[in-house]
Design an enzyme around this catalytic site. Structure first.
Site, short mmCIF file in Angstrom:
data_model
loop_
_atom_site.label_atom_id
_atom_site.label_comp_id
_atom_site.label_asym_id
_atom_site.label_seq_id
_atom_site.Cartn_x
_atom_site.Cartn_y
_atom_site.Cartn_z
N HIS A 1 59.96 85.68 78.95
CA HIS A 1 61.20 85.05 79.03
C HIS A 1 61.83 85.82 80.09
O HIS A 1 62.89 86.14 79.75
CB HIS A 1 61.99 85.50 77.52
CG HIS A 1 61.55 84.99 76.17
ND1 HIS A 1 61.75 85.09 75.13
CD2 HIS A 1 60.47 83.60 76.34
CE1 HIS A 1 61.13 84.42 74.30
NE2 HIS A 1 60.50 83.39 75.17
N HIS B 1 53.95 74.12 69.28
CA HIS B 1 55.21 74.53 70.17
C HIS B 1 54.90 74.33 71.45
O HIS B 1 54.03 74.19 72.07
CB HIS B 1 55.36 75.96 69.70
CG HIS B 1 56.55 76.81 70.21
ND1 HIS B 1 57.65 76.22 70.65
CD2 HIS B 1 56.58 78.07 70.77
CE1 HIS B 1 58.38 77.19 71.43
NE2 HIS B 1 57.83 78.17 71.13
N GLU C 1 56.85 75.59 74.30
CA GLU C 1 57.22 76.49 75.31
C GLU C 1 56.07 76.78 76.35
O GLU C 1 55.15 76.58 75.76
CB GLU C 1 57.81 77.76 74.68
CG GLU C 1 58.33 78.73 75.33
CD GLU C 1 59.26 80.01 74.84
OE1 GLU C 1 58.95 80.01 73.68
OE2 GLU C 1 60.05 80.42 75.71
N ASP D 1 54.42 78.99 77.63
CA ASP D 1 53.43 80.00 77.42
C ASP D 1 52.26 79.27 76.61
O ASP D 1 51.10 79.78 76.64
CB ASP D 1 53.68 81.38 76.74
CG ASP D 1 54.90 81.13 75.49
OD1 ASP D 1 55.41 80.30 75.49
OD2 ASP D 1 54.84 82.23 74.72
N HIS E 1 59.28 79.53 66.76
CA HIS E 1 60.41 80.01 67.34
C HIS E 1 61.55 79.00 68.15
O HIS E 1 62.68 79.46 68.41
CB HIS E 1 60.07 81.16 68.55
CG HIS E 1 60.86 81.24 69.84
ND1 HIS E 1 60.26 81.11 70.76
CD2 HIS E 1 62.09 81.58 69.58
CE1 HIS E 1 60.97 81.36 71.80
NE2 HIS E 1 62.16 82.03 71.29
N TYR F 1 58.46 92.24 68.48
CA TYR F 1 58.52 90.98 68.71
C TYR F 1 59.52 90.20 67.79
O TYR F 1 60.23 89.64 68.11
CB TYR F 1 57.08 90.72 68.41
CG TYR F 1 56.79 88.91 68.50
CD1 TYR F 1 56.14 88.64 69.82
CD2 TYR F 1 57.21 87.75 67.73
CE1 TYR F 1 55.93 87.28 70.34
CE2 TYR F 1 57.05 86.75 68.13
CZ TYR F 1 56.29 86.40 69.48
OH TYR F 1 55.86 85.11 69.36
FE1 FEO Z 1 55.08 82.04 72.61
FE2 FEO Z 1 58.03 80.57 71.83
O1 FEO Z 1 56.69 81.05 72.70
#
Ligand code: FEO
Length: 399
Positions: free
Chosen positions: A25, A81, A83, A85, A148, A195
């Site tokens: 991030h 998701h 994002e 990654d 997330h 985490y």
């Molecule tokens: Fe591992 Fe919210 O990305």
């Protein structure tokens, strides 16, 4: 390069291991042990890829897919998701398999179109309970907003009791093996806690609700395969129980003291507070912030019941090195913590009030206000007050 790993017959880990990443991030999250970007291939009458990897690792993903079946033909690409990654290799996979049908939530679709407006793809918006047959196995989806991101969902394979929850239950840890029975259990839980504390803590109420929902529908879970770190096959209940505890803000008789100091006066106060806490039977973790990793401090706060923050006054303010921890705590909103601000000042004060305001903004209940503040150097009676406050806090947070 890592190799594909079979989780069960016809279901493979096809992700990538990022051994060298030290911040995630951007600079927000320290990853001392690297991470993994986990993607999963399910080969049945139809073939589905669940999630991709971070874009710089797209060739690793594609190489693994080709090792299993070349040419690669995907019937479905599940995007749990969006994002980067996990969806960074979305364009590469769509280029490889342009006929793959994308399965995702409405918000994930909106995000994919915003990120990759140049790509046309077939898609179906799925909701909680939507099921898609692959042949002998099927995929069922569970929306999981804020785990997330608002777009997030879990994919579940009922025939294998396999949950693919993306970010939830993950850990930033790079390993050469893939399963929880192959890595030291304490190490995995430590990274899982870090985490949770640094990424998921603000969403604790939603996590409690999601765990209740999973329990109510009696979801059988034999294996949890998250998108970061190891796969829970030996003891998936361990991480579910830990999430339930963390989400409820359950702590133990433990205090975190986070401080910094200019000429050792605030440090002496920190140690007197620690002595009182220890004498009261409390576990203590003490961090001088200029030599500590902020994300590690936050991990320790996760299961502590007390947070004590100290800073001397400089320019009528707190030391700059103390601010980032408080900024993070305001955003992370830890549950069920008591707190105390303390520190020294010289010609003029100011830090104490700022510390107390920031702790209150983080929803931490102050056990004494104002907390101990001394001019120049703490004398015996000042240190005694710190010691007594430590005892008082220990009594308050005792089991
Ligand atoms: Fe591992 Fe919210 O990305």
């Amino acid at each position: 390069m890592s190799q594909p790993v079979a989780i069960t017959d016809g279901i493979y880990w096809v992700g990538a291991v990022d051994w060298n990443i030290r911040y995630f991030h951007g600079p927000a999250f320290s990853t001392h042990r690297g991470t993994t970007y986990n993607a999963y291939l399910i080969v049945d009458d139809k073939t589905a890829l669940v999630d991709t990897v971070y874009e710089p690792f797209k060739e690793e993903l594609i190489a693994k897919l080709k090792q299993i079946k070349d040419p690669v033909k995907l019937d479905y690409l599940v995007v749990n998701h969006t994002e980067s990654d996990h969806a960074g290799a979305f364009p590469a996979i769509m280029e490889l398999c342009p006929d793959a049908h994308v399965l995702c939530t409405q918000r994930a679709f909106d995000s994919l179109k915003a990120h990759y407006s140049h790509i046309d793809f077939n898609y179906t918006i799925v909701k909680t309970g939507t099921s898609v047959s692959l042949g002998k196995r099927s995929l069922t989806f569970i929306e999981a907003p804020m785990l997330h991101w608002p777009d997030s969902m879990f994919t579940y394979v009922p025939e294998e009791a396999l949950l693919l929850p993306n970010d939830a239950f993950g850990q930033h840890i790079a390993t050469s093996v893939r399963f929880d029975d192959q890595v030291d259990a304490g190490l995995i839980m430590d990274e899982a806690a870090k985490y949770y504390a640094n990424i998921l803590m603000p969403f604790s109420n939603l996590i409690t609700k999601k765990l209740d929902e999973i329990q109510k529908i009696n979801l059988a879970i034999k294996t949890i395969a998250p998108s970061h770190g190891i796969i829970w096959r030996k003891d998936p209940g361990r991480i579910i129980e830990a999430y339930a505890r963390w989400a409820e803000g359950q702590g133990k008789a433990k205090a975190v003291i986070a401080y910094d100091t200019m000429w050792l006066s605030t440090e002496k106060m920190a140690h007197a507070l620690m002595d009182g806490l220890v004498a009261g039977g409390c576990e203590v973790k003490l961090f001088k912030l200029s030599v500590s990793d902020r994300n590690d401090v936050i991990k320790e706060i996760l299961d502590a019941r007390a947070v004590l923050v100290g800073s001397p006054t400089i320019n009528n303010d707190i030391l700059p090195v103390v601010s980032p921890l408080l900024d993070d705590l305001v955003g992370l909103r830890p549950k069920n913590k008591v707190g105390l601000a303390f520190g020294a000042y010289g010609w003029g004060g100011g830090a104490q009030k700022i510390l107390e305001e920031r702790l209150k903004a983080a929803k931490i209940e102050l056990i004494a206000e104002p907390g101990p503040t001394v001019q120049w150097v703490p004398r015996g009676e000042d240190l005694q007050r710190c010691y007594e406050l430590g005892r008082k806090i220990a009594a308050r947070i005792a089991d």
